[in-house]
Design a protein around this motif. Structure first.
Motif, PDB file in Angstrom:
ATOM      1  N   TRP A 175       0.183  -1.767  -4.242  1.00 37.52           N
ATOM      2  CA  TRP A 175       0.395  -0.610  -3.373  1.00 37.52           C
ATOM      3  C   TRP A 175       1.037   0.531  -4.149  1.00 37.52           C
ATOM      4  CZ3 TRP A 175       2.502  -2.318   2.068  1.00 37.52           C
ATOM      5  CH2 TRP A 175       1.506  -3.044   2.718  1.00 37.52           C
ATOM      6  N   ASN A 176       0.890   1.712  -3.616  1.00 39.79           N
ATOM      7  CA  ASN A 176       1.473   2.899  -4.231  1.00 39.79           C
ATOM      8  C   ASN A 176       2.795   3.213  -3.544  1.00 39.79           C
ATOM      9  OD1 ASN A 176       2.171   5.553  -4.988  1.00 39.79           O
ATOM     10  ND2 ASN A 176       0.029   6.087  -5.356  1.00 39.79           N
ATOM     11  N   LYS A 177       3.896   2.790  -4.156  1.00 40.36           N
ATOM     12  CA  LYS A 177       5.212   2.997  -3.547  1.00 40.36           C
ATOM     13  C   LYS A 177       5.516   4.475  -3.342  1.00 40.36           C
ATOM     14  CE  LYS A 177       7.639  -1.103  -5.283  1.00 40.36           C
ATOM     15  NZ  LYS A 177       8.832  -1.562  -6.015  1.00 40.36           N
ATOM     16  N   GLU A 178       5.149   5.273  -4.336  1.00 36.51           N
ATOM     17  CA  GLU A 178       5.449   6.704  -4.254  1.00 36.51           C
ATOM     18  C   GLU A 178       4.775   7.328  -3.037  1.00 36.51           C
ATOM     19  OE1 GLU A 178       4.601   5.106  -7.044  1.00 36.51           O
ATOM     20  OE2 GLU A 178       6.606   5.177  -7.937  1.00 36.51           O
ATOM     21  N   ALA A 179       3.520   6.949  -2.780  1.00 31.13           N
ATOM     22  CA  ALA A 179       2.802   7.497  -1.628  1.00 31.13           C
ATOM     23  C   ALA A 179       3.447   7.055  -0.326  1.00 31.13           C
ATOM     24  CB  ALA A 179       1.338   7.058  -1.668  1.00 31.13           C
ATOM     25  N   LEU A 180       3.873   5.796  -0.267  1.00 29.84           N
ATOM     26  CA  LEU A 180       4.493   5.274   0.948  1.00 29.84           C
ATOM     27  C   LEU A 180       5.756   6.057   1.296  1.00 29.84           C
ATOM     28  CD1 LEU A 180       4.640   3.115   3.185  1.00 29.84           C
ATOM     29  CD2 LEU A 180       5.947   1.707   1.595  1.00 29.84           C
ATOM     30  N   PHE A 181       6.631   6.238   0.319  1.00 29.86           N
ATOM     31  CA  PHE A 181       7.901   6.906   0.596  1.00 29.86           C
ATOM     32  C   PHE A 181       7.747   8.429   0.651  1.00 29.86           C
ATOM     33  CE2 PHE A 181       9.312   2.712  -0.721  1.00 29.86           C
ATOM     34  CZ  PHE A 181      10.297   2.452   0.207  1.00 29.86           C
ATOM     35  N   TYR A 182       6.587   8.934   0.263  1.00 24.21           N
ATOM     36  CA  TYR A 182       6.298  10.356   0.429  1.00 24.21           C
ATOM     37  C   TYR A 182       5.883  10.646   1.869  1.00 24.21           C
ATOM     38  CZ  TYR A 182       3.942  14.865   0.042  1.00 24.21           C
ATOM     39  OH  TYR A 182       3.543  16.168   0.251  1.00 24.21           O
ATOM     40  N   HIS A 183       5.069   9.757   2.436  1.00 23.89           N
ATOM     41  CA  HIS A 183       4.509   9.998   3.768  1.00 23.89           C
ATOM     42  C   HIS A 183       5.452   9.586   4.897  1.00 23.89           C
ATOM     43  CE1 HIS A 183       0.546  11.357   2.573  1.00 23.89           C
ATOM     44  NE2 HIS A 183       0.431  10.336   1.744  1.00 23.89           N
ATOM     45  N   TYR A 184       6.406   8.703   4.609  1.00 18.44           N
ATOM     46  CA  TYR A 184       7.284   8.204   5.658  1.00 18.44           C
ATOM     47  C   TYR A 184       8.743   8.395   5.272  1.00 18.44           C
ATOM     48  CZ  TYR A 184       3.030   5.708   7.059  1.00 18.44           C
ATOM     49  OH  TYR A 184       1.741   5.389   7.429  1.00 18.44           O
ATOM     50  N   SER A 185       9.596   8.538   6.281  1.00 20.44           N
ATOM     51  CA  SER A 185      11.025   8.504   6.017  1.00 20.44           C
ATOM     52  C   SER A 185      11.366   7.107   5.516  1.00 20.44           C
ATOM     53  CB  SER A 185      11.823   8.799   7.291  1.00 20.44           C
ATOM     54  OG  SER A 185      11.672   7.731   8.221  1.00 20.44           O
ATOM     55  N   GLU A 186      12.539   6.958   4.930  1.00 19.16           N
ATOM     56  CA  GLU A 186      12.897   5.671   4.342  1.00 19.16           C
ATOM     57  C   GLU A 186      12.864   4.558   5.393  1.00 19.16           C
ATOM     58  OE1 GLU A 186      15.716   5.050   0.643  1.00 19.16           O
ATOM     59  OE2 GLU A 186      16.863   5.385   2.483  1.00 19.16           O
ATOM     60  N   LYS A 187      13.433   4.812   6.553  1.00 22.09           N
ATOM     61  CA  LYS A 187      13.464   3.801   7.616  1.00 22.09           C
ATOM     62  C   LYS A 187      12.055   3.477   8.102  1.00 22.09           C
ATOM     63  CE  LYS A 187      15.719   2.803  12.044  1.00 22.09           C
ATOM     64  NZ  LYS A 187      16.701   3.304  13.041  1.00 22.09           N
ATOM     65  N   GLU A 188      11.220   4.500   8.289  1.00 23.27           N
ATOM     66  CA  GLU A 188       9.863   4.266   8.770  1.00 23.27           C
ATOM     67  C   GLU A 188       9.010   3.563   7.718  1.00 23.27           C
ATOM     68  OE1 GLU A 188       8.802   4.594  11.908  1.00 23.27           O
ATOM     69  OE2 GLU A 188      10.915   5.024  12.234  1.00 23.27           O
ATOM     70  N   ALA A 189       9.292   3.821   6.454  1.00 21.08           N
ATOM     71  CA  ALA A 189       8.567   3.131   5.385  1.00 21.08           C
ATOM     72  C   ALA A 189       8.833   1.635   5.450  1.00 21.08           C
ATOM     73  CB  ALA A 189       8.970   3.687   4.026  1.00 21.08           C
ATOM     74  N   PHE A 190      10.080   1.271   5.715  1.00 19.32           N
ATOM     75  CA  PHE A 190      10.404  -0.154   5.796  1.00 19.32           C
ATOM     76  C   PHE A 190       9.889  -0.778   7.091  1.00 19.32           C
ATOM     77  CE2 PHE A 190      13.296   0.921   2.345  1.00 19.32           C
ATOM     78  CZ  PHE A 190      13.119  -0.175   1.505  1.00 19.32           C
ATOM     79  N   ARG A 191       9.807   0.003   8.173  1.00 15.33           N
ATOM     80  CA  ARG A 191       9.172  -0.499   9.398  1.00 15.33           C
ATOM     81  C   ARG A 191       7.707  -0.851   9.092  1.00 15.33           C
ATOM     82  NH1 ARG A 191      10.225   0.765  14.855  1.00 15.33           N
ATOM     83  NH2 ARG A 191      11.482   2.553  14.207  1.00 15.33           N
ATOM     84  N   TYR A 192       7.054   0.056   8.363  1.00 17.44           N
ATOM     85  CA  TYR A 192       5.661  -0.161   7.972  1.00 17.44           C
ATOM     86  C   TYR A 192       5.538  -1.409   7.092  1.00 17.44           C
ATOM     87  CZ  TYR A 192       1.288   0.587   5.435  1.00 17.44           C
ATOM     88  OH  TYR A 192       0.056   0.421   4.877  1.00 17.44           O
ATOM     89  N   LEU A 193       6.450  -1.561   6.140  1.00 19.23           N
ATOM     90  CA  LEU A 193       6.408  -2.721   5.250  1.00 19.23           C
ATOM     91  C   LEU A 193       6.555  -4.025   6.029  1.00 19.23           C
ATOM     92  CD1 LEU A 193       8.445  -1.587   2.113  1.00 19.23           C
ATOM     93  CD2 LEU A 193       6.064  -2.311   2.174  1.00 19.23           C
ATOM     94  N   ASP A 194       7.458  -4.034   7.020  1.00 19.33           N
ATOM     95  CA  ASP A 194       7.625  -5.236   7.838  1.00 19.33           C
ATOM     96  C   ASP A 194       6.292  -5.652   8.454  1.00 19.33           C
ATOM     97  OD1 ASP A 194      10.336  -5.379   7.355  1.00 19.33           O
ATOM     98  OD2 ASP A 194      10.964  -4.842   9.383  1.00 19.33           O
ATOM     99  N   LYS A 195       5.615  -4.688   9.081  1.00 22.33           N
ATOM    100  CA  LYS A 195       4.345  -4.983   9.736  1.00 22.33           C
ATOM    101  C   LYS A 195       3.284  -5.397   8.725  1.00 22.33           C
ATOM    102  CE  LYS A 195       4.213  -0.994  11.967  1.00 22.33           C
ATOM    103  NZ  LYS A 195       3.764   0.086  12.882  1.00 22.33           N
TER     104      LYS A 195
END
Length: 273
Positions: A175-195
């Motif tokens: 996965w592209n970590k940079e893209a994930l944390f660019y598109h989502y706030s830190e908390k929302e990025a981890f919500r996404y990761l959980d799912k």
């Protein structure tokens, strides 16, 4: 209210080891386990102790572990610990691969559906684990289960300490970590990761009947092998391949319910026949 326990009392409690035999907990007289943790987690532990979710192990009682000095009023804190329910017969999630033959296709799909519903409930209660791995979901032979280990989670408005462990985050290796944390706030990025991590484990199981025993592994991309209806296939692929913005309410619960209703056959079992 936080209680106090001397280090001497703590050390006298019997040890309980996890499956890897690398981490020991203490067994309380009432059958709960006592887990010692870093003082930096104190606020998260206190906040978690106020949460109640049936299928999640949250802290129950919190203790300051202290070293008594000559004068009883002067005590040196040496850590904190918290109690939680103990489930000695439960094993880590890959245990499913050893007992799957005891259950029908429908029962296994219902098991994953229940996992998704519980994760959604955890999130709705303002807890974002950031650490949904094979080892942080335990299960029994009767398909009962619990989500565990939330001390590094985002809780209410508290930042998750998991954000400071990025090198060890259960993040699919391609996965592209940079893209994930660019598109989502830190908390929302981890919500996404959980799912995504839970769905990733589910897809691996539907294909092979096993769950990878790794913290970090590649995201599932062999969707044709799942033999899913195209709309459901597209939903799984959207989440795991980051195709478009994933809303916080995007849990593929309805999709798995549809598979159950349609009597979907587990593809790995079909290939075994």
């Amino acid at each position: 209210m936080m209680k106090t326990m001397t280090i001497t009392t703590y050390r006298k409690l019997p040890k309980v080891y996890d499956e890897s035999h690398t981490i020991s907990f203490r067994l309380m007289p009432n059958g709960d386990i006592l887990k010692k943790t870093a003082e930096i987690c104190e606020k998260q532990i206190i906040a978690l102790s106020k949460k109640k979710i049936e299928k999640a192990c949250f802290p129950k009682e919190i203790y300051r572990i202290v070293h008594p000095l000559k004068e009883d009023l002067l005590r040196k804190q040496v850590g904190i610990a918290y109690t939680q329910d103990y489930h000695p017969k439960m094993k880590e999630l890959p245990y499913l691969s050893t007992i799957e033959k005891n259950y029908s296709d429908r029962e296994i799909l219902e098991f994953f559906l229940s996992l998704l519903k519980t994760l959604k409930e955890i999130h709705q209660n303002q807890v974002i684990s950031g650490d949904i791995t094979y080892s942080n979901i335990i299960m029994g032979q009767d398909l009962d289960y619990r989500f565990i280990d939330f001390e590094f989670a985002f809780v209410n408005s508290l930042p998750g300490l998991i954000k400071d462990c990025r090198d060890d985050i259960p993040f699919p290796s391609d996965w592209n970590k940079e893209a994930l944390f660019y598109h989502y706030s830190e908390k929302e990025a981890f919500r996404y990761l959980d799912k995504a991590n839970l769905i990733n484990m589910m897809c691996h199981f539907l294909k092979s009947g096993t769950i990878p025993e790794k913290r970090i592994y590649s995201s599932f991309n062999d969707f044709d092998t799942l033999e899913l209806p195209s709309a459901i296939n597209a939903e799984f692929e959207k989440i795991l391949m980051m195709k478009g913005v994933i809303n916080r309410e995007d849990y593929p619960i309805e999709e798995v319910e549809t598979l159950i209703q349609k009597g979907h056959k587990l593809p790995y079992r079909k290939r075994k026949k």
